[in-house]
Design a protein around this motif. Structure first.
Motif, short mmCIF file in Angstrom:
data_model
loop_
_atom_site.label_atom_id
_atom_site.label_comp_id
_atom_site.label_asym_id
_atom_site.label_seq_id
_atom_site.Cartn_x
_atom_site.Cartn_y
_atom_site.Cartn_z
N UNK A 121 2.98 39.55 61.90
CA UNK A 121 1.79 40.04 61.43
C UNK A 121 1.65 38.11 60.95
N UNK A 122 -0.29 38.17 60.77
CA UNK A 122 -0.35 36.39 60.79
C UNK A 122 -0.49 37.01 59.09
N UNK A 123 -0.70 35.56 58.30
CA UNK A 123 -0.52 34.74 56.90
C UNK A 123 -1.68 34.31 56.35
N UNK A 124 -3.13 34.86 55.72
CA UNK A 124 -4.28 33.56 55.13
C UNK A 124 -4.24 34.16 53.78
N UNK A 125 -3.83 32.74 53.52
CA UNK A 125 -4.18 32.53 51.83
C UNK A 125 -5.13 31.15 51.70
N UNK A 126 -5.46 31.12 50.55
CA UNK A 126 -5.74 30.61 50.16
C UNK A 126 -5.62 28.44 51.04
N UNK A 127 -3.97 28.06 50.56
CA UNK A 127 -3.91 27.43 51.07
C UNK A 127 -2.84 27.41 51.90
N UNK A 128 -2.47 28.07 52.71
CA UNK A 128 -1.54 28.68 53.55
C UNK A 128 -1.90 29.23 55.06
N UNK A 129 -1.88 28.84 56.18
CA UNK A 129 -2.50 29.90 57.32
C UNK A 129 -1.06 29.67 58.51
N UNK A 130 -0.36 31.08 58.96
CA UNK A 130 0.53 31.09 59.53
C UNK A 130 0.48 32.24 61.12
N UNK A 131 0.67 32.32 62.38
CA UNK A 131 0.91 32.95 62.57
C UNK A 131 1.56 32.97 63.97
N UNK A 132 2.09 33.87 64.64
CA UNK A 132 2.75 34.01 65.11
C UNK A 132 2.85 33.58 67.14
N UNK B 114 -10.53 30.34 56.08
CA UNK B 114 -11.15 31.71 56.41
C UNK B 114 -10.19 32.21 57.98
N UNK B 115 -11.20 33.49 57.54
CA UNK B 115 -11.06 34.56 58.20
C UNK B 115 -10.95 33.55 60.22
N UNK B 116 -12.34 32.76 60.26
CA UNK B 116 -12.74 31.76 61.18
C UNK B 116 -11.50 31.02 61.80
N UNK B 117 -10.89 30.72 60.33
CA UNK B 117 -9.90 29.82 60.71
C UNK B 117 -8.97 30.57 61.84
N UNK B 118 -8.32 31.07 61.03
CA UNK B 118 -7.68 32.56 61.40
C UNK B 118 -8.18 31.98 62.92
N UNK B 119 -8.82 33.24 63.26
CA UNK B 119 -9.41 33.35 65.23
C UNK B 119 -9.25 32.29 65.75
N UNK B 120 -9.03 30.59 65.47
CA UNK B 120 -9.31 30.53 66.55
C UNK B 120 -7.84 29.80 66.31
N UNK B 121 -6.73 30.17 65.44
CA UNK B 121 -5.90 29.84 65.14
C UNK B 121 -4.85 31.02 66.36
N UNK B 122 -5.15 31.60 66.41
CA UNK B 122 -4.63 33.13 66.86
C UNK B 122 -4.76 32.50 68.87
N UNK B 123 -6.23 32.18 68.92
CA UNK B 123 -6.26 31.76 70.39
C UNK B 123 -5.42 30.61 70.69
N UNK B 124 -5.20 29.64 69.66
CA UNK B 124 -3.95 29.03 70.27
C UNK B 124 -2.87 28.89 70.11
N UNK B 125 -2.55 29.90 69.81
CA UNK B 125 -1.20 30.48 69.88
C UNK B 125 -0.84 31.25 70.85
#
Length: 496
Positions: free
Chosen positions: A247-258, A280-291
């Protein structure tokens, strides 16, 4: 003049209206023309009948003393909007509030829909007297509301499209990065830096799962908390929990995607936005694509490295076979390899071409395997027939190597390293730039090392004599720019 101010819980649309500089200036002017009324604006939100109110502090004594005035105005606004919901009123009209003050209500319309209404209360004169000013204010209000609605819709469109555009741009960027990276040591730093650049993060760490699937191993990091080689047990900490659950991790200061193939093979972690804002959520979506793009690149890089190991094994086997069959002096092979690498780098060859050059050095004489000893070790001049036999060795070498897929890129170098710049070489008599650059480099280095090595058919030459011989044949046997590069590189090498 007191301006309208938006409270924290106001709607976006009405906030944009009263924050507009043109609204502020126009409101000041019309407040004078309409004898400084108290302004009440109600704008209905999307998909409902709820109203938001923009107010100001009043210094009017009647306002402070009139209990229930605020409630009465809000009720009137609500009833007006609901009453007009079925139609679109174009005209303002007058009414008298419970305190006996002259008031006017102005409809707020946009695209044939009543968005709300504006009340000007405590007018000093009747609306009939102020009709020219009221008509002008109605047009002003209409224009400002239209502008606020359009800006609101544009921002909504931007919020929707920007993450998608960024995701598409990310795919293109990752493709460009991975297309020029052939192993993990090159790939992972590029992916990390690209991620930090796109998402404006201060730190990035990339972990891969170990073979026993017990630990995550940091393969690249700009963060001291996870320096390269750091091991994190799967299931422990942010990184370990992401790897354990996928699962992904999203917090104010950290973002982790497997990184997920059939199972989790690693993960990427970003920490601390450069601008201090939260992820934010937009950052998460972009990092998912990159992952998703990165996991494919990682598997390709791992396969490439495995292929390289097999290729090196093949080269080693062929070299050992040649050592058994070849009685010449190969003591200068390391020097030969250093020369071609140095010349290739000086001449701007790509990393892949440099690897091919280095490998070709050890396989140049593959075609000599099976050549009769009587020809190979002959001390006197070769006959025309014997020379023709020798000239076939590049083709024989190519026949051996072309069956090994990972060595096919070496074929042009090995096939053409006996061509001459003036077109008098073999096997195809290529001339000048027709000869592959790798073959032109090898031709110079091969001739030099041959002259300073033991050969049965001639005496060894001193290093200075060999260098002069290379210079003498510049422009005829050898490419002048390659000779120039050779002279530069040879000065940097310590040759005894």
């Amino acid at each position: 003049m007191v301006l309208l101010k938006a409270k924290k819980n106001r709607g976006v649309l009405d906030s944009k209206l009263v924050q507009s500089e043109t609204w502020k200036k126009g409101y000041r002017a019309f407040s004078v023309l309409l004898t400084k009324p108290l302004g009440w604006l109600s704008v209905s939100r999307e998909g409902g009948d709820s109203l938001s109110r923009l107010d100001h502090k009043s210094n009017c004594s009647w306002y402070r003393q009139s209990a229930g005035h605020e409630k009465t105005c809000e009720r009137y606004l609500a009833e007006y909007v609901v009453r007009r919901k079925g139609g679109v009123p174009d005209q303002y009209h007058a009414f008298t509030c419970h305190a006996g003050k002259h008031c006017a209500i102005f409809p707020v319309n946009f695209f044939n829909e009543t968005k709300g209404a504006f009340i000007a209360c405590n007018l000093k004169k009747t609306l009939a007297v102020l009709q020219p000013q009221a008509a002008a204010f109605q047009q002003f209000l209409k224009g400002e509301v239209a502008l606020a609605c359009k800006n609101y819709e544009l921002e909504n469109l931007k919020d929707t499209l920007h993450p998608k555009a960024l995701a598409l741009s990310t795919i293109h960027s990752v493709h460009r990065v991975v297309s020029t990276a052939f192993n993990l040591d090159e790939l992972l730093p590029r992916i990390a830096r690209l991620s930090m650049q796109i998402l404006k993060a201060k730190h990035c760490s990339i972990f891969l799962v170990d073979d026993q699937r017990q630990y995550l191993i940091s393969k690249f990091s700009t963060d001291k908390r996870a320096e390269k080689g750091t091991m994190v047990r799967i299931g422990s900490g942010i990184e370990g929990k992401v790897a354990a659950g996928g699962e992904v991790h999203l917090s104010r200061k950290a973002l982790a995607v497997p990184f997920i193939e059939q199972d989790v093979v690693g993960l990427i972690v970003l920490r601390d936005k450069a601008d201090g804002k939260p992820f934010g959520v937009n950052d998460l979506e972009v990092l998912k694509v990159l992952s998703e793009q990165t996991v494919v690149a990682i598997k390709n890089a791992q396969l490439y490295e495995e292929t390289q190991q097999l290729t090196l094994g093949s080269i080693k086997s062929i070299t050992e076979l040649m050592e058994l069959d070849f009685s010449g002096d190969n003591v200068h092979l390391p020097l030969f390899a250093d020369l071609v690498k140095g010349m290739g780098f000086d001449l701007g060859l790509s990393r892949r071409d440099l690897v091919d050059l280095e490998r070709a050095v050890f396989l140049l004489d593959t075609g000599y395997v099976g050549l009769p000893d009587a020809i190979r070790n002959k001390r006197s001049r070769l006959t025309a027939e014997e020379y023709e036999t020798v000239k076939k060795h590049p083709h024989r070498g190519v026949q051996v190597l072309k069956s090994i897929h990972s060595l096919k890129t070496l074929v042009p170098i090995i096939l053409h390293h006996h061509e001459r710049y003036d077109g008098m070489g073999y096997p195809q008599g290529l001339k000048g730039e027709e000869i592959p650059i790798g073959a032109r480099i090898v031709a110079v280095a091969d001739s030099f090392t041959a002259m300073i090595s033991i050969r049965p058919y001639r005496d060894i030459r001193k290093v200075d004599e060999a260098i002069q011989e290379i210079k003498r044949h510049s422009g005829t046997q050898f490419d002048p720019k390659v000779v120039e590069s050779f002279l530069k590189v040879i000065q940097e090498k310590k040759i005894k």
